[in-house]
Design a protein around this motif. Sequence first.
Motif, PDB file in Angstrom:
ATOM      1  N   ALA A  49      64.602  27.673  45.725  1.00  0.00           N
ATOM      2  CA  ALA A  49      63.449  27.043  46.380  1.00  0.00           C
ATOM      3  C   ALA A  49      63.861  25.674  46.898  1.00  0.00           C
ATOM      4  O   ALA A  49      64.663  24.976  46.279  1.00  0.00           O
ATOM      5  CB  ALA A  49      62.285  26.910  45.397  1.00  0.00           C
ATOM      6  N   ARG A  50      63.304  25.300  48.043  1.00  0.00           N
ATOM      7  CA  ARG A  50      63.619  24.003  48.647  1.00  0.00           C
ATOM      8  C   ARG A  50      62.337  23.232  48.922  1.00  0.00           C
ATOM      9  O   ARG A  50      61.246  23.808  49.019  1.00  0.00           O
ATOM     10  CB  ARG A  50      64.401  24.184  49.954  1.00  0.00           C
ATOM     11  N   ARG A  51      62.456  21.929  49.035  1.00  0.00           N
ATOM     12  CA  ARG A  51      61.301  21.102  49.363  1.00  0.00           C
ATOM     13  C   ARG A  51      60.738  21.505  50.727  1.00  0.00           C
ATOM     14  O   ARG A  51      61.495  21.731  51.671  1.00  0.00           O
ATOM     15  CB  ARG A  51      61.685  19.624  49.383  1.00  0.00           C
ATOM     16  N   ASP A  52      59.425  21.575  50.801  1.00  0.00           N
ATOM     17  CA  ASP A  52      58.766  22.063  52.015  1.00  0.00           C
ATOM     18  C   ASP A  52      58.605  20.950  53.048  1.00  0.00           C
ATOM     19  O   ASP A  52      57.504  20.663  53.515  1.00  0.00           O
ATOM     20  CB  ASP A  52      57.399  22.663  51.658  1.00  0.00           C
ATOM     21  N   ALA A  53      59.715  20.322  53.381  1.00  0.00           N
ATOM     22  CA  ALA A  53      59.752  19.277  54.413  1.00  0.00           C
ATOM     23  C   ALA A  53      61.216  18.978  54.685  1.00  0.00           C
ATOM     24  O   ALA A  53      62.052  19.127  53.792  1.00  0.00           O
ATOM     25  CB  ALA A  53      59.032  18.011  53.949  1.00  0.00           C
ATOM     26  N   PRO A  54      61.562  18.559  55.888  1.00  0.00           N
ATOM     27  CA  PRO A  54      62.954  18.216  56.162  1.00  0.00           C
ATOM     28  C   PRO A  54      63.336  16.878  55.552  1.00  0.00           C
ATOM     29  O   PRO A  54      62.466  16.045  55.247  1.00  0.00           O
ATOM     30  CB  PRO A  54      63.003  18.148  57.691  1.00  0.00           C
ATOM     31  N   VAL A 202      59.193  25.734  48.823  1.00  0.00           N
ATOM     32  CA  VAL A 202      59.097  27.042  49.455  1.00  0.00           C
ATOM     33  C   VAL A 202      60.380  27.813  49.155  1.00  0.00           C
ATOM     34  O   VAL A 202      61.394  27.225  48.763  1.00  0.00           O
ATOM     35  CB  VAL A 202      58.901  26.928  50.990  1.00  0.00           C
ATOM     36  N   ALA A 203      60.342  29.125  49.336  1.00  0.00           N
ATOM     37  CA  ALA A 203      61.518  29.950  49.075  1.00  0.00           C
ATOM     38  C   ALA A 203      62.687  29.487  49.942  1.00  0.00           C
ATOM     39  O   ALA A 203      62.514  29.163  51.121  1.00  0.00           O
ATOM     40  CB  ALA A 203      61.201  31.421  49.342  1.00  0.00           C
ATOM     41  N   ALA A 204      63.867  29.440  49.343  1.00  0.00           N
ATOM     42  CA  ALA A 204      65.069  28.999  50.067  1.00  0.00           C
ATOM     43  C   ALA A 204      66.054  30.155  50.179  1.00  0.00           C
ATOM     44  O   ALA A 204      66.247  30.921  49.231  1.00  0.00           O
ATOM     45  CB  ALA A 204      65.721  27.827  49.340  1.00  0.00           C
ATOM     46  N   GLU A 205      66.681  30.261  51.337  1.00  0.00           N
ATOM     47  CA  GLU A 205      67.714  31.261  51.587  1.00  0.00           C
ATOM     48  C   GLU A 205      68.983  30.550  52.036  1.00  0.00           C
ATOM     49  O   GLU A 205      68.929  29.427  52.553  1.00  0.00           O
ATOM     50  CB  GLU A 205      67.260  32.263  52.652  1.00  0.00           C
ATOM     51  N   ASP A 206      70.098  31.214  51.865  1.00  0.00           N
ATOM     52  CA  ASP A 206      71.381  30.607  52.214  1.00  0.00           C
ATOM     53  C   ASP A 206      71.415  30.165  53.679  1.00  0.00           C
ATOM     54  O   ASP A 206      71.892  29.072  53.994  1.00  0.00           O
ATOM     55  CB  ASP A 206      72.510  31.606  51.937  1.00  0.00           C
ATOM     56  N   ALA A 207      70.883  30.975  54.584  1.00  0.00           N
ATOM     57  CA  ALA A 207      70.929  30.658  56.017  1.00  0.00           C
ATOM     58  C   ALA A 207      70.143  29.395  56.362  1.00  0.00           C
ATOM     59  O   ALA A 207      70.401  28.777  57.412  1.00  0.00           O
ATOM     60  CB  ALA A 207      70.401  31.832  56.831  1.00  0.00           C
ATOM     61  N   ASP A 208      69.205  28.995  55.501  1.00  0.00           N
ATOM     62  CA  ASP A 208      68.435  27.774  55.756  1.00  0.00           C
ATOM     63  C   ASP A 208      69.346  26.556  55.846  1.00  0.00           C
ATOM     64  O   ASP A 208      68.977  25.554  56.466  1.00  0.00           O
ATOM     65  CB  ASP A 208      67.408  27.533  54.641  1.00  0.00           C
TER      66      ASP A 208
END
Length: 223
Positions: A49-54, A202-208
Amino acid sequence: HLGRPVKLRSKPDFTEFETELMAESYDIALIQPLDYPWAHEKSGYLPRARRDAPLRTVILVNRESPITMIEDLRGKTLAQAARRAAVTRISDAALVNAGFDLYRDIQLSPSRNHFSCMQKVLTRQADACATAQRALDHWEKAKVAGRFRVIYEAPHLPHALFVVHPRVPPVEREVLRKTILSWPETEQGRALLSQGNLLPFVAAEDADYDAVREFVKQVPDDR
């Protein structure tokens, strides 16, 4: 949620934390985005999971400063967060792209954290500070707004993320992801996010993190 104990561990600085991460000491870790490519490629850590903002890196000055653009920092002092912090490395890249020699054209001043970096600008110990937009927003909410002026904003990158080591069983990996994503929906989770001044995840994927991979190719890694 996992049904067994989880030990929380931390380190006093980025270097010691990264050493432990490289040694694969952690089953679960919350890491900065620039650490993800090598953590994934060398140790197989998987995104959850990653933070839902850049991540928005900015360089700011005192609102009364005559400095108006990054090129005006030549011969000046730039305060930064910890040497290995993502925003520090991003600001280094911005300076190099603007034609700076980091060893001759500017004085870099490491700080304990984002807030001491900004404090150096207010106390005239530095001409500018490289920090995160969210840290600036938190400062202005908690202290006094309007003390700073942003002169540069770097291209946005995906933010910090939770990763798990491949030795964590797949079922538990999914439990971890669902638990982290559910925080905004529970009273306990909302309290956790509030206390840490965190945005929901939010869910994080490698391609992100392909944009991060491209960025680190351009930035020398002094690890």
